[in-house]
Design a protein around this motif. Structure first.
Motif, PDB file in Angstrom:
ATOM      1  N   ILE A 272      -6.685   9.666  60.336  1.00 34.79           N
ATOM      2  CA  ILE A 272      -6.914   8.820  61.515  1.00 34.79           C
ATOM      3  C   ILE A 272      -8.015   9.397  62.393  1.00 34.79           C
ATOM      4  CG2 ILE A 272      -5.872   8.027  63.683  1.00 34.79           C
ATOM      5  CD1 ILE A 272      -3.195   7.811  62.050  1.00 34.79           C
ATOM      6  N   SER A 273      -7.995  10.701  62.617  1.00 27.86           N
ATOM      7  CA  SER A 273      -9.008  11.354  63.459  1.00 27.86           C
ATOM      8  C   SER A 273     -10.407  11.176  62.879  1.00 27.86           C
ATOM      9  CB  SER A 273      -8.694  12.846  63.614  1.00 27.86           C
ATOM     10  OG  SER A 273      -7.463  13.042  64.268  1.00 27.86           O
ATOM     11  N   VAL A 274     -10.518  11.369  61.573  1.00 22.93           N
ATOM     12  CA  VAL A 274     -11.820  11.215  60.910  1.00 22.93           C
ATOM     13  C   VAL A 274     -12.269   9.756  60.967  1.00 22.93           C
ATOM     14  CG1 VAL A 274     -13.047  11.353  58.708  1.00 22.93           C
ATOM     15  CG2 VAL A 274     -11.498  13.198  59.394  1.00 22.93           C
ATOM     16  N   ALA A 275     -11.337   8.833  60.694  1.00 22.56           N
ATOM     17  CA  ALA A 275     -11.671   7.406  60.691  1.00 22.56           C
ATOM     18  C   ALA A 275     -12.156   6.925  62.055  1.00 22.56           C
ATOM     19  CB  ALA A 275     -10.452   6.589  60.255  1.00 22.56           C
ATOM     20  N   LEU A 276     -11.636   7.533  63.124  1.00 26.30           N
ATOM     21  CA  LEU A 276     -12.003   7.108  64.484  1.00 26.30           C
ATOM     22  C   LEU A 276     -13.150   7.931  65.071  1.00 26.30           C
ATOM     23  CD1 LEU A 276      -8.445   6.458  65.975  1.00 26.30           C
ATOM     24  CD2 LEU A 276     -10.065   4.797  65.041  1.00 26.30           C
ATOM     25  N   GLY A 277     -13.678   8.851  64.280  1.00 24.85           N
ATOM     26  CA  GLY A 277     -14.840   9.624  64.727  1.00 24.85           C
ATOM     27  C   GLY A 277     -14.531  10.932  65.427  1.00 24.85           C
ATOM     28  N   TYR A 278     -13.277  11.350  65.446  1.00 20.66           N
ATOM     29  CA  TYR A 278     -12.908  12.626  66.079  1.00 20.66           C
ATOM     30  C   TYR A 278     -12.862  13.726  65.019  1.00 20.66           C
ATOM     31  CZ  TYR A 278     -11.350   9.402  69.736  1.00 20.66           C
ATOM     32  OH  TYR A 278     -11.287   8.409  70.677  1.00 20.66           O
ATOM     33  N   VAL A 279     -14.007  13.973  64.414  1.00 21.10           N
ATOM     34  CA  VAL A 279     -14.072  14.872  63.266  1.00 21.10           C
ATOM     35  C   VAL A 279     -13.701  16.299  63.649  1.00 21.10           C
ATOM     36  CG1 VAL A 279     -15.549  15.797  61.450  1.00 21.10           C
ATOM     37  CG2 VAL A 279     -15.818  13.424  62.188  1.00 21.10           C
ATOM     38  N   ASN A 280     -14.233  16.799  64.749  1.00 21.26           N
ATOM     39  CA  ASN A 280     -13.912  18.161  65.165  1.00 21.26           C
ATOM     40  C   ASN A 280     -12.418  18.304  65.458  1.00 21.26           C
ATOM     41  OD1 ASN A 280     -14.529  20.870  65.917  1.00 21.26           O
ATOM     42  ND2 ASN A 280     -14.455  20.277  68.073  1.00 21.26           N
ATOM     43  N   PHE A 281     -11.843  17.265  66.051  1.00 25.70           N
ATOM     44  CA  PHE A 281     -10.423  17.310  66.390  1.00 25.70           C
ATOM     45  C   PHE A 281      -9.547  17.256  65.142  1.00 25.70           C
ATOM     46  CE2 PHE A 281      -6.446  15.207  67.885  1.00 25.70           C
ATOM     47  CZ  PHE A 281      -6.018  16.236  68.717  1.00 25.70           C
ATOM     48  N   ALA A 282     -10.082  16.664  64.056  1.00 26.70           N
ATOM     49  CA  ALA A 282      -9.317  16.566  62.812  1.00 26.70           C
ATOM     50  C   ALA A 282      -8.945  17.940  62.280  1.00 26.70           C
ATOM     51  CB  ALA A 282     -10.114  15.791  61.766  1.00 26.70           C
TER      52      ALA A 282
END
Length: 321
Positions: free
Chosen positions: A190-200
């Motif tokens: 979900i994090s990657v899909a929504l653009g929160y790559v660092n948070f993933a």
């Protein structure tokens, strides 16, 4: 990106696996041992004396992995703050139990006070430093509802509710650790899909930490996470949902914890108002145990349910967000 996520997961997993025997040995020295509650299932009496406070292992692996990989931005730092803050509350609770050799540590009011402080600081940073939107996305739709200042009340309830729900789920060998690992995997995607790559990376590291701990917590458990782990994991799940702006999606992704908490609420309300117990024992995992299911069967079925809900949450995000 994929390499960073895999390394974050692997480092967390390896740390948890490597430090497990040391943590178990030190917990035994500290006399941090499980005290089974009198009203619990008879089949759990043999667990008394098993080292608890193993959540220390999860937190150590998570923090080290997050600090190594990717820059520490405010979003990831906030998630660590909420996780560690709840872990400290749980640690105090577990420490009192260990020192006083009883099943009761902090009072319910003291725990809630600590959780409220964590939620208050978290909300303050969201508002003042992240300029966080006060909108809430409605799953299965493209609608976003602006709650205004009520959003922070909603976040308060969500943080306290999630941490306590995971705490209730932690009643069988491997149940909380395994289900949280599954939910964390969903939030990596979900994090990657929504653009929160660092948070993933935070979600990936949490997955590795939970699986590493699970190696020692699977049935028959060599160590329990205690409130140190269960409250921390609840804080982590709430943080992942809030910081990816998928707050209500946690009802789906964390459907197991919702059911566990609801079973307790239903049991208490029914008994106090009608004098009738809906379940043989709550939380609901004990109901299935007392219905003849083995502990391993209950955990396996509940993990499967968590996996189904995690997959559903991913599809909802990919289809609607």
């Amino acid at each position: 990106m994929l390499n960073t996520l895999l390394f974050g997961f692997a480092v967390s997993l390896i740390i948890a696996l490597a430090l497990g025997p040391l943590v178990i040995r030190e917990l035994k020295k500290f006399h941090a041992r499980q005290s089974e509650r009198e009203e619990g299932p008879e089949s759990h009496k043999y667990k008394a004396g098993t080292p608890t406070m193993g959540g220390i292992l999860i937190l150590t692996a998570l923090v080290v992995s997050c600090l190594i990989f990717n820059p520490m931005d405010l979003r990831k730092g906030l998630a660590l703050f909420l996780t560690l803050g709840h872990g400290i509350i749980g640690f105090l609770d577990d420490s009192i139990k260990a020192v006083k050799h009883r099943n009761l540590g902090l009072t319910a009011k003291q725990k809630l006070a600590g959780q409220f402080v964590m939620a208050a600081v978290f909300c303050f940073i969201l508002k003042e430093y992240l300029n966080f939107p006060t909108t809430v996305w409605i799953p299965f739709t493209t609608w976003n509802v602006d709650l205004g200042m009520l959003y922070y009340v909603f976040v308060f309830v969500m943080i306290v509710g999630t941490s306590n729900a995971v705490n209730l789920t932690d009643g069988l060998d491997g149940l909380a650790a395994g289900s949280c690992a599954i939910t964390s995997v969903a939030y990596v995607v979900i994090s990657v899909a929504l653009g929160y790559v660092n948070f993933a990376v935070f979600s990936a590291a949490l997955t590795g930490a939970c699986l590493g701990f699970l190696f020692y917590n699977q049935h028959p458990a060599k160590m329990f996470m205690g409130d140190t782990g269960s409250l921390a994991l609840g804080g982590a799940l709430a943080a992942m949902a809030i910081l990816t702006k998928t707050e209500l999606l946690l009802i789906i992704a964390g459907g197991l914890y919702v059911i566990e908490a609801l079973s307790v609420i239903i049991q208490v309300v029914s008994f106090k108002t009608r004098g009738v117990r809906v379940f043989k024992m709550s939380p609901i995992h004990h109901h299935f145990e007392l219905s003849g299911w083995s502990e391993v069967k209950v955990v396996t079925v509940f993990w499967s349910f968590s996996a189904i809900m995690a997959i559903l949450s991913i599809f909802v995000v990919l289809a609607c967000k």
